[in-house]
Design a protein around this motif. Structure first.
Motif, PDB file in Angstrom:
ATOM      1  N   ILE A  12      -9.799  -4.695 -32.355  1.00 17.71           N
ATOM      2  CA  ILE A  12      -8.981  -4.777 -31.277  1.00 17.71           C
ATOM      3  C   ILE A  12      -8.511  -6.186 -30.457  1.00 17.71           C
ATOM      4  O   ILE A  12      -9.345  -6.727 -29.940  1.00 17.71           O
ATOM      5  N   LEU A  13      -6.848  -6.804 -30.621  1.00 18.27           N
ATOM      6  CA  LEU A  13      -6.997  -8.077 -30.418  1.00 18.27           C
ATOM      7  C   LEU A  13      -6.438  -8.142 -28.649  1.00 18.27           C
ATOM      8  O   LEU A  13      -4.988  -6.805 -28.600  1.00 18.27           O
ATOM      9  N   VAL A  14      -6.870  -8.426 -27.837  1.00 14.62           N
ATOM     10  CA  VAL A  14      -6.764  -8.379 -26.373  1.00 14.62           C
ATOM     11  C   VAL A  14      -6.406  -9.565 -25.479  1.00 14.62           C
ATOM     12  O   VAL A  14      -6.964 -11.151 -26.205  1.00 14.62           O
ATOM     13  N   GLU A  15      -5.617  -9.980 -24.468  1.00 14.64           N
ATOM     14  CA  GLU A  15      -5.446 -11.032 -23.919  1.00 14.64           C
ATOM     15  C   GLU A  15      -5.823 -11.514 -23.030  1.00 14.64           C
ATOM     16  O   GLU A  15      -5.252  -9.795 -21.720  1.00 14.64           O
ATOM     17  N   LYS A  16      -6.385 -11.388 -22.214  1.00 21.14           N
ATOM     18  CA  LYS A  16      -7.363 -11.733 -20.537  1.00 21.14           C
ATOM     19  C   LYS A  16      -6.464 -11.736 -19.763  1.00 21.14           C
ATOM     20  O   LYS A  16      -5.657 -12.886 -20.076  1.00 21.14           O
ATOM     21  N   ILE A  17      -6.175 -10.650 -19.084  1.00 24.29           N
ATOM     22  CA  ILE A  17      -5.592 -10.383 -17.852  1.00 24.29           C
ATOM     23  C   ILE A  17      -6.297 -11.905 -16.763  1.00 24.29           C
ATOM     24  O   ILE A  17      -7.259 -11.391 -16.468  1.00 24.29           O
ATOM     25  N   TYR A  71     -19.295 -10.184 -21.047  1.00 21.40           N
ATOM     26  CA  TYR A  71     -19.815 -10.876 -22.715  1.00 21.40           C
ATOM     27  C   TYR A  71     -19.503 -10.594 -23.566  1.00 21.40           C
ATOM     28  O   TYR A  71     -19.254  -8.970 -23.584  1.00 21.40           O
ATOM     29  N   GLY A  72     -19.243 -10.247 -24.381  1.00 29.28           N
ATOM     30  CA  GLY A  72     -18.640 -10.212 -26.531  1.00 29.28           C
ATOM     31  C   GLY A  72     -17.577 -11.157 -26.323  1.00 29.28           C
ATOM     32  O   GLY A  72     -16.779 -11.913 -25.754  1.00 29.28           O
ATOM     33  N   GLY A  73     -17.333 -10.016 -27.134  1.00 29.33           N
ATOM     34  CA  GLY A  73     -15.744 -10.289 -27.800  1.00 29.33           C
ATOM     35  C   GLY A  73     -15.784 -11.865 -29.079  1.00 29.33           C
ATOM     36  O   GLY A  73     -16.083 -13.249 -28.651  1.00 29.33           O
ATOM     37  N   HIS A  84      -9.366 -12.956 -27.562  1.00 23.07           N
ATOM     38  CA  HIS A  84     -10.057 -12.164 -27.697  1.00 23.07           C
ATOM     39  C   HIS A  84     -10.645 -10.937 -28.732  1.00 23.07           C
ATOM     40  O   HIS A  84      -9.732 -10.078 -28.823  1.00 23.07           O
ATOM     41  N   LEU A  85     -11.147 -10.808 -29.703  1.00 23.65           N
ATOM     42  CA  LEU A  85     -11.121  -9.614 -30.270  1.00 23.65           C
ATOM     43  C   LEU A  85     -12.757  -8.754 -30.097  1.00 23.65           C
ATOM     44  O   LEU A  85     -13.877  -9.657 -29.876  1.00 23.65           O
ATOM     45  N   TYR A  86     -12.387  -7.406 -30.152  1.00 23.44           N
ATOM     46  CA  TYR A  86     -13.393  -6.437 -29.298  1.00 23.44           C
ATOM     47  C   TYR A  86     -13.626  -5.386 -30.427  1.00 23.44           C
ATOM     48  O   TYR A  86     -12.608  -5.467 -30.905  1.00 23.44           O
ATOM     49  N   ILE A  91     -15.430  -1.827 -25.867  1.00 20.98           N
ATOM     50  CA  ILE A  91     -14.289  -2.199 -24.396  1.00 20.98           C
ATOM     51  C   ILE A  91     -14.803  -0.315 -23.672  1.00 20.98           C
ATOM     52  O   ILE A  91     -14.975   0.406 -23.915  1.00 20.98           O
ATOM     53  N   LEU A  92     -14.976  -1.131 -22.158  1.00 28.27           N
ATOM     54  CA  LEU A  92     -15.403   0.154 -21.836  1.00 28.27           C
ATOM     55  C   LEU A  92     -14.916   1.491 -20.890  1.00 28.27           C
ATOM     56  O   LEU A  92     -14.886   2.136 -20.601  1.00 28.27           O
ATOM     57  N   GLY A  93     -13.114   1.102 -21.096  1.00 31.21           N
ATOM     58  CA  GLY A  93     -12.156   2.048 -20.757  1.00 31.21           C
ATOM     59  C   GLY A  93     -11.072   1.715 -20.723  1.00 31.21           C
ATOM     60  O   GLY A  93     -10.899   0.201 -20.699  1.00 31.21           O
ATOM     61  N   THR A  94     -10.344   2.384 -20.272  1.00 30.87           N
ATOM     62  CA  THR A  94      -8.361   2.238 -19.612  1.00 30.87           C
ATOM     63  C   THR A  94      -8.032   2.232 -18.379  1.00 30.87           C
ATOM     64  O   THR A  94      -9.040   2.903 -17.922  1.00 30.87           O
ATOM     65  N   LEU A  95      -7.519   1.594 -18.346  1.00 30.07           N
ATOM     66  CA  LEU A  95      -6.904   0.910 -16.814  1.00 30.07           C
ATOM     67  C   LEU A  95      -5.919   1.600 -16.653  1.00 30.07           C
ATOM     68  O   LEU A  95      -4.933   1.003 -16.647  1.00 30.07           O
ATOM     69  N   HIS A  96      -5.623   2.892 -15.439  1.00 30.62           N
ATOM     70  CA  HIS A  96      -4.136   3.405 -15.524  1.00 30.62           C
ATOM     71  C   HIS A  96      -4.170   2.874 -13.913  1.00 30.62           C
ATOM     72  O   HIS A  96      -4.483   2.656 -13.067  1.00 30.62           O
ATOM     73  N   ASP A  97      -2.551   2.908 -13.184  1.00 31.62           N
ATOM     74  CA  ASP A  97      -2.042   3.104 -12.363  1.00 31.62           C
ATOM     75  C   ASP A  97      -2.326   4.711 -11.605  1.00 31.62           C
ATOM     76  O   ASP A  97      -2.217   4.891 -12.009  1.00 31.62           O
TER      77      ASP A  97
END
Length: 97
Positions: A12-17, A71-73, A84-86, A91-97
């Protein structure tokens, strides 16, 4: 020409917030309050095939906000942006509003 990276297998390709370091009123926030390690999923791989040949799809989709390990990615730079590639199971989980 902008490059686009399509992750392979279960990556998974992620752009850190980056959380804000001060409030809209200009009050500086302590570093520990801005520590939440999250990112936006930019691209996902197709998944991977288990030993019996069945495809196991990725558990998140593009646009999801995810909680990342401390750490990691693997850091990847495309143009002037850092990603970052993970692996999916990192991935620990998804965040929702």
């Amino acid at each position: 020409m902008a490059k686009r990276l399509i992750p392979s297998l279960n990556r998974i390709l992620v752009e850190k917030i980056v959380p804000p370091s001060k409030t809209s009123a200009g009050i500086l926030l302590p570093e520990k309050t801005t520590k939440l390690n999250s990112g936006k999923v930019v691209a996902v791989g197709p998944g991977f095939h288990c030993s019996n040949g069945n495809l196991i799809p990725i558990s998140v989709k593009e646009g999801d906000t995810v909680l990342l390990p401390e750490y990691g990615g693997t850091e990847v730079k495309l143009g002037d942006k850092e990603y970052h590639l993970y692996k999916d199971d990192d991935i620990l989980g998804t965040l929702h509003d």
